[in-house]
Write a protein that holds these residues in place. Sequence first.
Motif, mmCIF file in Angstrom:
data_model
loop_
_atom_site.group_PDB
_atom_site.id
_atom_site.type_symbol
_atom_site.label_atom_id
_atom_site.label_comp_id
_atom_site.label_asym_id
_atom_site.label_seq_id
_atom_site.Cartn_x
_atom_site.Cartn_y
_atom_site.Cartn_z
ATOM 1 N N TYR A 1 0.845 -1.189 0.000
ATOM 2 C CA TYR A 1 0.000 0.000 0.000
ATOM 3 C C TYR A 1 0.881 1.239 0.000
ATOM 4 O O TYR A 1 1.993 1.239 0.505
ATOM 5 C CB TYR A 1 -1.014 0.018 1.139
ATOM 6 C CG TYR A 1 -0.652 -0.771 2.355
ATOM 7 C CD1 TYR A 1 -1.073 -2.084 2.486
ATOM 8 C CD2 TYR A 1 0.114 -0.215 3.372
ATOM 9 C CE1 TYR A 1 -0.741 -2.818 3.613
ATOM 10 C CE2 TYR A 1 0.450 -0.945 4.492
ATOM 11 C CZ TYR A 1 0.018 -2.248 4.603
ATOM 12 O OH TYR A 1 0.356 -2.970 5.705
ATOM 13 N N LEU B 1 -2.302 5.588 2.655
ATOM 14 C CA LEU B 1 -2.534 4.278 3.275
ATOM 15 C C LEU B 1 -1.284 3.766 3.970
ATOM 16 O O LEU B 1 -1.360 3.100 4.998
ATOM 17 C CB LEU B 1 -2.993 3.258 2.227
ATOM 18 C CG LEU B 1 -4.435 3.378 1.797
ATOM 19 C CD1 LEU B 1 -4.745 2.382 0.700
ATOM 20 C CD2 LEU B 1 -5.362 3.177 2.973
ATOM 21 N N ARG B 2 -0.138 4.064 3.410
ATOM 22 C CA ARG B 2 1.128 3.663 4.032
ATOM 23 C C ARG B 2 1.222 4.254 5.444
ATOM 24 O O ARG B 2 1.648 3.593 6.378
ATOM 25 C CB ARG B 2 2.284 4.130 3.165
ATOM 26 C CG ARG B 2 3.615 3.695 3.658
ATOM 27 C CD ARG B 2 4.714 4.232 2.727
ATOM 28 N NE ARG B 2 5.879 3.440 2.947
ATOM 29 C CZ ARG B 2 6.437 2.649 2.068
ATOM 30 N NH1 ARG B 2 5.965 2.582 0.850
ATOM 31 N NH2 ARG B 2 7.497 1.945 2.366
ATOM 32 N N TYR C 1 -9.468 -4.217 4.894
ATOM 33 C CA TYR C 1 -8.880 -2.909 5.157
ATOM 34 C C TYR C 1 -9.933 -1.858 5.523
ATOM 35 O O TYR C 1 -9.632 -0.923 6.263
ATOM 36 C CB TYR C 1 -8.013 -2.469 3.978
ATOM 37 C CG TYR C 1 -6.746 -3.285 3.962
ATOM 38 C CD1 TYR C 1 -5.687 -2.975 4.815
ATOM 39 C CD2 TYR C 1 -6.624 -4.401 3.146
ATOM 40 C CE1 TYR C 1 -4.543 -3.738 4.836
ATOM 41 C CE2 TYR C 1 -5.474 -5.168 3.163
ATOM 42 C CZ TYR C 1 -4.441 -4.842 4.012
ATOM 43 O OH TYR C 1 -3.303 -5.610 4.049
ATOM 44 N N ILE D 1 -10.145 3.953 -4.201
ATOM 45 C CA ILE D 1 -8.910 3.170 -4.270
ATOM 46 C C ILE D 1 -8.839 2.397 -5.581
ATOM 47 O O ILE D 1 -9.812 1.788 -6.011
ATOM 48 C CB ILE D 1 -8.858 2.162 -3.096
ATOM 49 C CG1 ILE D 1 -8.697 2.890 -1.793
ATOM 50 C CG2 ILE D 1 -7.769 1.124 -3.272
ATOM 51 C CD1 ILE D 1 -7.358 3.518 -1.604
ATOM 52 N N LEU E 1 -2.703 -1.681 -3.021
ATOM 53 C CA LEU E 1 -3.776 -0.705 -2.835
ATOM 54 C C LEU E 1 -3.211 0.668 -3.169
ATOM 55 O O LEU E 1 -2.236 1.110 -2.562
ATOM 56 C CB LEU E 1 -4.286 -0.736 -1.397
ATOM 57 C CG LEU E 1 -4.782 -2.088 -0.890
ATOM 58 C CD1 LEU E 1 -5.241 -1.974 0.554
ATOM 59 C CD2 LEU E 1 -5.898 -2.619 -1.775
#
Length: 104
Positions: free
Chosen positions: A3, A7-8, A33, A45, A68
Motif C-alpha cells: 500500500y 494508506l502507508r 482494510y 482506491i 492498494l
Amino acid sequence: MLYFGVLRDKLQGGQEFLEITDKAIVADVLNVYRERVPGFAWDAIAVAVNQEYAKAEHVLKDGDEVALLPPVSGGCGKDKDKSKREIQASFSSLRMTGFWGRSR
C-alpha cells in the motif's frame, strides 16, 4: 499486500502478508482494510494484482501480489513549479519500484 501514499501512513508501513480464503476476490481484501481504517475513501482506491489493475470481482490466487493505490493529488508547495515532464518522470519511477512483495 502493498500500500502506498496515505494508506502507508494509516497502516503504519508499506507491505504485509495477508492470509485470505480460497477463491477470495479483491472486494474481500478491501473489506479487511475497510475494517482496519474506517472512514477512509475506499471507493476511490485502485487495486492492482500482479502489477495489473483489477476489478473488485477479480479472483485471487496463492502468491498474487496485491497493491492498494489511493488517489494521488498535487498542486501546492515546492512542487508547484515542476514541469509536466518532471512530474511524469517521478510517477514513472514510482511505478517501476512500487511493486515488491507477495500476498498469500
